[in-house]
Design an enzyme around this catalytic site. Structure first.
Site, short mmCIF file in Angstrom:
data_model
loop_
_atom_site.label_atom_id
_atom_site.label_comp_id
_atom_site.label_asym_id
_atom_site.label_seq_id
_atom_site.Cartn_x
_atom_site.Cartn_y
_atom_site.Cartn_z
N GLU A 1 -1.20 -0.26 -6.25
CA GLU A 1 -1.35 -1.53 -5.53
C GLU A 1 -1.52 -2.64 -6.56
O GLU A 1 -2.62 -2.86 -7.07
CB GLU A 1 -2.56 -1.46 -4.60
CG GLU A 1 -2.47 -0.36 -3.56
CD GLU A 1 -3.82 -0.06 -2.94
OE1 GLU A 1 -4.38 -0.91 -2.24
OE2 GLU A 1 -4.34 1.06 -3.17
N HIS B 1 0.82 -1.22 0.00
CA HIS B 1 0.00 0.00 0.00
C HIS B 1 0.85 1.27 0.00
O HIS B 1 0.58 2.21 0.74
CB HIS B 1 -0.94 -0.02 1.20
CG HIS B 1 -2.24 0.65 0.95
ND1 HIS B 1 -2.33 1.98 0.59
CD2 HIS B 1 -3.51 0.19 0.99
CE1 HIS B 1 -3.59 2.30 0.45
NE2 HIS B 1 -4.33 1.23 0.68
#
Ligand code: G6D
Length: 349
Positions: free
Chosen positions: A305, A170
């Site tokens: 991501e 992330h």
């Protein structure tokens, strides 16, 4: 390569790898996470201590799992069996595999150093039935810095029962190095002809929609401001981008995404063996978080991501996140940073 380790507070460590060019990668065993990346400037969002992550935002820069993104109502079936995994009390859906997840685990780590690259190798075991997922799942997340300023993540997994596995990292980039500036003036190119539209509650509808003709078409480079100022209903839904983008190439050679700083001096090139990137433009609103003693701008970062698109457990068109028992899983993503010389064109006024 130079490697240093220091106390990051609350019993966690901060490990920094520096290459000969002076470019650095810092990671911590709190969530096997990236904390900083860059030379003069820090190009990713991160906090200054473990405590701040625990208090303010546990996901920034973290390893995410078991399943990145949302699972509708936390329900799925696997080999004919129904499962119900931990859900978020406000949304009723599962997010990032349930909390506490990979992002707050204290990972074990070892270090490997070499002439051309160095790595911190994080390992953990998610026990059978953690958050309701089947199988004892061993996970390894290797963060590598090369002499060419590439940060590479290699993630491995092995489960003793058939399960779901869809990990990601992330990281948020802000190539200005200034968290008070939004990423609006960054330029983005993305090898994505289709994206996954979301419902009101952020669950994908299951459709793959062409990006061409929408504000989400980055097949020709454009600024993120073009999206933020558009009236596209999918952008309005989340006040920015928080969507899965399907890639045409996922071979680690062809770039999947290129992000350029507003002054054109820094370029990030993402390549991956995964078929999708979830882009989230930190749609937190103004000054929702303080970072390095400063207010984080709305749209103060952008994630890449890399993963299978969330929703794959119910939409087979998105791919499969099923991991068969005793079958090794491995995926690689490269984030390469090019630091460009600024040409002095003199005073052109
Ligand atoms: C992911 O897509 C999700 C966001 O909606 C969420 O807010 C964030 O993780 C924490 O990027």
């Amino acid at each position: 390569m130079q490697i240093t380790e220091k106390n990051f507070g609350n019993g966690y460590q901060l490990i920094t790898i520096k290459n000969e060019a002076g470019f650095q990668l810092s990671v911590t065993d709190l969530g096997a996470r990236i904390v900083s990346l860059g030379r003069e400037k820090n190009l990713v969002l991160g906090f200054d201590s473990a405590q701040e992550y625990l208090e303010k935002d546990v996901f920034i820069g973290a390893s995410i799992g078991r399943t990145a993104g949302r699972i509708e109502n936390g329900r799925f079936t696997l080999d004919g069996e129904s499962y119900h995994v931990t859900t978020d009390s406000t949304t009723g859906h599962s997010l990032h595999g349930g909390q506490p997840g990979f992002e707050t685990k204290k990972w074990h780590y070892t270090i490997e150093n070499g002439d051309d690259e160095a790595s911190v190798i994080f390992t953990t075991v998610s026990p059978d039935n953690e958050h309701g997922f089947p199988g004892n799942l061993s996970v390894e997340v290797r963060h590598t810095l090369t002499k060419e300023n590439t940060w590479r993540i290699t993630t491995k997994g092995l489960s003793d029962r058939t399960t779901l596995f869809n990990p990601t990292n992330h990281v948020y980039f802000n190539l200005t190095g200034d968290v008070t500036q939004s990423v609006a003036q960054h330029k983005l190119w993305l090898d994505s002809p289709a994206f996954a539209p979301l419902r009101q509650d952020s669950i994908p509808t299951g459709r793959k929609v062409k990006t061409s003709g929408t504000a989400f078409d980055f097949q020709k480079t454009k600024t993120l401001a073009d999206v933020f100022t558009s009236d596209f209903e999918q952008k309005n839904l989340v006040n920015g981008i928080d969507h899965p983008f399907f890639l045409t190439e996922n071979n680690l050679v062809a770039p999947a995404a290129k992000l350029t700083s507003p002054d054109d001096t820094i370029e990030l090139v993402v390549s991956t063996d995964l078929p999708c990137i979830v882009i989230f433009t930190a749609n937190f609103g103004e000054a929702a978080l303080e970072m390095h003693g400063k207010p984080l701008a709305d749209h103060g970062g952008i994630t890449f991501e890399t993963q299978i698109a969330p929703g794959a457990e119910q939409f087979s068109d998105f791919g499969s996140i099923k991991l068969a028992a005793n079958e090794p899983f491995e995926t690689i993503t490269n984030y390469q940073i090019h630091l460009k010389e600024v040409k002095n064109h003199g005073n052109q006024s």
